[in-house]
Scaffold this active site. Structure first.
Site, PDB file in Angstrom:
ATOM      1  N   SER A  29      -4.416  12.198   8.406  1.00  0.00           N
ATOM      2  CA  SER A  29      -5.274  11.908   7.262  1.00  0.00           C
ATOM      3  C   SER A  29      -6.718  11.672   7.693  1.00  0.00           C
ATOM      4  O   SER A  29      -6.979  11.125   8.771  1.00  0.00           O
ATOM      5  CB  SER A  29      -4.755  10.668   6.538  1.00  0.00           C
ATOM      6  OG  SER A  29      -5.668  10.222   5.544  1.00  0.00           O
ATOM      7  N   GLN A  64      -5.927  16.725   7.438  1.00  0.00           N
ATOM      8  CA  GLN A  64      -6.151  16.634   5.997  1.00  0.00           C
ATOM      9  C   GLN A  64      -7.563  16.145   5.726  1.00  0.00           C
ATOM     10  O   GLN A  64      -8.041  15.192   6.336  1.00  0.00           O
ATOM     11  CB  GLN A  64      -5.137  15.670   5.376  1.00  0.00           C
ATOM     12  CG  GLN A  64      -5.358  15.383   3.893  1.00  0.00           C
ATOM     13  CD  GLN A  64      -6.261  14.170   3.658  1.00  0.00           C
ATOM     14  OE1 GLN A  64      -6.382  13.304   4.518  1.00  0.00           O
ATOM     15  NE2 GLN A  64      -6.906  14.134   2.512  1.00  0.00           N
ATOM     16  N   HIS A 104       0.252  13.081  -5.509  1.00  0.00           N
ATOM     17  CA  HIS A 104      -0.201  12.018  -4.593  1.00  0.00           C
ATOM     18  C   HIS A 104       0.797  10.861  -4.562  1.00  0.00           C
ATOM     19  O   HIS A 104       0.415   9.691  -4.463  1.00  0.00           O
ATOM     20  CB  HIS A 104      -1.593  11.518  -4.993  1.00  0.00           C
ATOM     21  CG  HIS A 104      -2.461  11.183  -3.816  1.00  0.00           C
ATOM     22  ND1 HIS A 104      -3.334  12.077  -3.248  1.00  0.00           N
ATOM     23  CD2 HIS A 104      -2.586  10.045  -3.073  1.00  0.00           C
ATOM     24  CE1 HIS A 104      -3.962  11.512  -2.237  1.00  0.00           C
ATOM     25  NE2 HIS A 104      -3.520  10.274  -2.104  1.00  0.00           N
ATOM     26  N   THR A 125      -7.060  18.006   0.268  1.00  0.00           N
ATOM     27  CA  THR A 125      -6.513  17.239  -0.858  1.00  0.00           C
ATOM     28  C   THR A 125      -7.450  17.327  -2.051  1.00  0.00           C
ATOM     29  O   THR A 125      -8.634  17.022  -1.950  1.00  0.00           O
ATOM     30  CB  THR A 125      -6.298  15.771  -0.459  1.00  0.00           C
ATOM     31  OG1 THR A 125      -5.311  15.723   0.579  1.00  0.00           O
ATOM     32  CG2 THR A 125      -5.822  14.950  -1.646  1.00  0.00           C
ATOM     33  N   ARG A 145       0.369   7.986  -7.001  1.00  0.00           N
ATOM     34  CA  ARG A 145      -0.692   7.008  -6.732  1.00  0.00           C
ATOM     35  C   ARG A 145      -2.001   7.340  -7.445  1.00  0.00           C
ATOM     36  O   ARG A 145      -2.973   6.603  -7.302  1.00  0.00           O
ATOM     37  CB  ARG A 145      -0.935   6.933  -5.221  1.00  0.00           C
ATOM     38  CG  ARG A 145       0.251   6.401  -4.470  1.00  0.00           C
ATOM     39  CD  ARG A 145       0.158   6.665  -2.968  1.00  0.00           C
ATOM     40  NE  ARG A 145      -0.994   6.031  -2.353  1.00  0.00           N
ATOM     41  CZ  ARG A 145      -1.066   4.740  -2.044  1.00  0.00           C
ATOM     42  NH1 ARG A 145      -0.048   3.924  -2.325  1.00  0.00           N
ATOM     43  NH2 ARG A 145      -2.140   4.234  -1.458  1.00  0.00           N
ATOM     44  N   TYR A 196     -10.446  14.811   2.857  1.00  0.00           N
ATOM     45  CA  TYR A 196     -10.985  14.395   1.568  1.00  0.00           C
ATOM     46  C   TYR A 196     -12.436  14.876   1.531  1.00  0.00           C
ATOM     47  O   TYR A 196     -13.184  14.674   2.498  1.00  0.00           O
ATOM     48  CB  TYR A 196     -10.953  12.875   1.407  1.00  0.00           C
ATOM     49  CG  TYR A 196      -9.576  12.305   1.201  1.00  0.00           C
ATOM     50  CD1 TYR A 196      -8.771  12.724   0.138  1.00  0.00           C
ATOM     51  CD2 TYR A 196      -9.075  11.320   2.054  1.00  0.00           C
ATOM     52  CE1 TYR A 196      -7.511  12.192  -0.050  1.00  0.00           C
ATOM     53  CE2 TYR A 196      -7.816  10.781   1.868  1.00  0.00           C
ATOM     54  CZ  TYR A 196      -7.042  11.221   0.812  1.00  0.00           C
ATOM     55  OH  TYR A 196      -5.789  10.693   0.624  1.00  0.00           O
ATOM     56  N   ARG A 200      -4.458   1.015  -8.186  1.00  0.00           N
ATOM     57  CA  ARG A 200      -3.183   0.505  -7.693  1.00  0.00           C
ATOM     58  C   ARG A 200      -3.296  -1.016  -7.674  1.00  0.00           C
ATOM     59  O   ARG A 200      -3.986  -1.590  -6.831  1.00  0.00           O
ATOM     60  CB  ARG A 200      -2.898   1.072  -6.304  1.00  0.00           C
ATOM     61  CG  ARG A 200      -2.904   2.610  -6.323  1.00  0.00           C
ATOM     62  CD  ARG A 200      -3.258   3.215  -4.986  1.00  0.00           C
ATOM     63  NE  ARG A 200      -3.641   4.614  -5.140  1.00  0.00           N
ATOM     64  CZ  ARG A 200      -4.185   5.349  -4.163  1.00  0.00           C
ATOM     65  NH1 ARG A 200      -4.416   4.811  -2.976  1.00  0.00           N
ATOM     66  NH2 ARG A 200      -4.514   6.595  -4.391  1.00  0.00           N
ATOM     67  N   LYS A 224      -3.587  20.826  -1.317  1.00  0.00           N
ATOM     68  CA  LYS A 224      -2.613  19.795  -1.694  1.00  0.00           C
ATOM     69  C   LYS A 224      -3.082  19.049  -2.943  1.00  0.00           C
ATOM     70  O   LYS A 224      -4.262  18.741  -3.076  1.00  0.00           O
ATOM     71  CB  LYS A 224      -2.437  18.811  -0.534  1.00  0.00           C
ATOM     72  CG  LYS A 224      -1.428  17.697  -0.779  1.00  0.00           C
ATOM     73  CD  LYS A 224      -1.263  16.851   0.471  1.00  0.00           C
ATOM     74  CE  LYS A 224      -0.241  15.741   0.267  1.00  0.00           C
ATOM     75  NZ  LYS A 224      -0.760  14.666  -0.630  1.00  0.00           N
ATOM     76  N   TYR A 233       0.836  -1.204   0.000  1.00  0.00           N
ATOM     77  CA  TYR A 233       0.000   0.000   0.000  1.00  0.00           C
ATOM     78  C   TYR A 233       0.869   1.251   0.000  1.00  0.00           C
ATOM     79  O   TYR A 233       0.591   2.215  -0.721  1.00  0.00           O
ATOM     80  CB  TYR A 233      -0.911   0.002   1.228  1.00  0.00           C
ATOM     81  CG  TYR A 233      -1.640   1.308   1.448  1.00  0.00           C
ATOM     82  CD1 TYR A 233      -2.758   1.646   0.692  1.00  0.00           C
ATOM     83  CD2 TYR A 233      -1.213   2.201   2.426  1.00  0.00           C
ATOM     84  CE1 TYR A 233      -3.426   2.846   0.883  1.00  0.00           C
ATOM     85  CE2 TYR A 233      -1.881   3.399   2.630  1.00  0.00           C
ATOM     86  CZ  TYR A 233      -2.983   3.717   1.870  1.00  0.00           C
ATOM     87  OH  TYR A 233      -3.641   4.916   2.070  1.00  0.00           O
TER      88      TYR A 233
END
Length: 389
Positions: free
Chosen positions: A107, A128, A276, A156, A279, A130, A165, A252, A25
């Protein structure tokens, strides 16, 4: 603790101690991993100007990031599932950052919750976000960050949908891990990690489970997350979040000069040049190659940080010399965390600081704030993102 002289030393121990699912990961990018790789290798294309017969005494790496004093211009980037790299990982990393004198960023997808980290640390940290479709959840998590005295919001912008991924899909990534035969066989060799996890109650996404509507367990979390990232995030919604937050704002995921100018216009206190960590959009330019054009486009109207690809203190120096006011490290501190917990993160920061300080001196500088393009020898075309080198 083993003798570590480089971040790569810690990486090797980290790989042995952490389950494959969580190692992969961290140590992977999307699709072909071109951008993931170039984030690192493009730093190596920049050379340093060696200077001699200069006073190298009384050196200082101290600086400021968004008005906050820092021991060196490095912040710990937001990394999801940090608490799966080591038991209570977010708390351990935040403590190490606080003691060293650099910012830690928590996060949204952390294992330890905002409240957990605030309770077990002494220094304010950054949070952070999302952006989710559930604006009630967004409002409540922002208020939770305010209540925890978070000193900045890192918003972000480059994860409205997940980049693919391959390793995560093949490993069946989950927190906590699902106990398939392959996972059980792997965990049997990771006894240090397992003992730590047995000693903590923090094994789920602490900022979401019990806080988002209907999310009371891991199964419900997966369904909620899959449909919640806001595909319609635009500059108007970013302004809405800016107003809801009302404090220091870092945007970001900026990797284009036009986006950097837009971020400046809406009043961001800083922007973080980032892809990122390779990613998301595979094939995007490395962050360090995009940095010069973004610095030129912004023209000093907002503070610029650089994220993605930093593995050494020399990388930090190169970013600063190209115009960044600060940097963010993700994998570099995660290696330390997985290798040795809080002490490992402290050692990773120490390594980066030593490399930055000594390299700065050998480039003829005594103050990190004096670094500039005069300290670098650049390959032809590097500062023009339209040129392939």
């Amino acid at each position: 603790m083993a003798v570590y002289t480089t971040i790569e030393d810690m990486h090797r121990v980290y790989k042995r101690r952490v389950p494959k699912m969580f190692y992969d990961y961290c140590e992977s990018g999307s699709w072909t991993e071109q951008t993931f790789t170039e984030n690192k290798t493009d730093f190596q294309k920049i050379h340093l100007r060696q200077r001699v017969a200069v006073d190298m005494s009384n050196r200082s790496t101290r600086s400021e990031m968004i008005g906050q004093d820092v021991a060196m211009p490095v912040a710990l980037a937001p990394v999801g599932l940090t608490g799966m790299q080591h038991a209570d990982g977010e708390i351990a990393a935040a403590r190490a950052a606080g003691k060293f004198g650099v910012p830690f960023t928590l996060s949204t997808m952390s294992i330890c919750s905002i409240e957990d980290v605030a309770e077990h640390t002494e220094k304010p940290f950054w949070f952070q976000l999302y952006v989710m479709k559930d604006w009630d959840f967004v409002a409540r998590i922002l208020q939770r960050a305010k209540d925890a005295k978070c000193s900045a919001l890192v918003l972000t912008l480059d994860l409205q949908l997940m980049g693919q991924r391959h390793k995560d899909i093949k490993n069946g990534l989950s927190a906590p891990p699902k106990l398939t035969p392959a996972v059980i066989a792997d965990l049997a060799t990771k006894w240090r990690w397992g003992m730590g996890m047995l000693g903590t109650k923090r094994r789920f996404f602490g900022n979401i489970v019990g806080h988002a509507k209907g999310v009371t367990d891991a199964a419900a979390l997966g369904a909620w997350t899959a449909e919640q990232f806001d595909l319609e995030l635009d500059w108007a919604k970013i302004e809405r979040i800016r107003d809801m937050w009302g404090g220091k704002l870092i945007l970001k995921g900026i990797n284009d000069p036009e986006d950097a100018v837009m971020a400046t216009k809406i009043g961001a206190d800083a922007i973080t040049v980032s892809n990122h960590g390779g990613r998301q959009l595979d094939g995007a330019m490395s962050s360090i190659r995009m940095l010069p054009s973004i610095v030129d486009a912004v023209q000093g109207d907002t503070e610029i940080h650089l994220d993605s690809g930093i593995r050494t203190g020399q990388d930090v120096l190169k970013a600063l010399a190209l115009g960044a006011k600060g940097t963010m490290i993700g994998r570099a501190f995660v290696y330390g965390l997985g290798a040795g917990g809080e002490a490992g993160v402290s050692k990773a920061l120490e390594i980066l600081h030593t490399e930055l300080d000594k390299t700065m001196a050998l480039c003829g500088e005594r103050d990190v704030k004096a670094l500039g393009r005069h300290n670098l020898i650049m390959p032809q075309g590097f500062e023009d993102p339209t040129v392939s080198i």
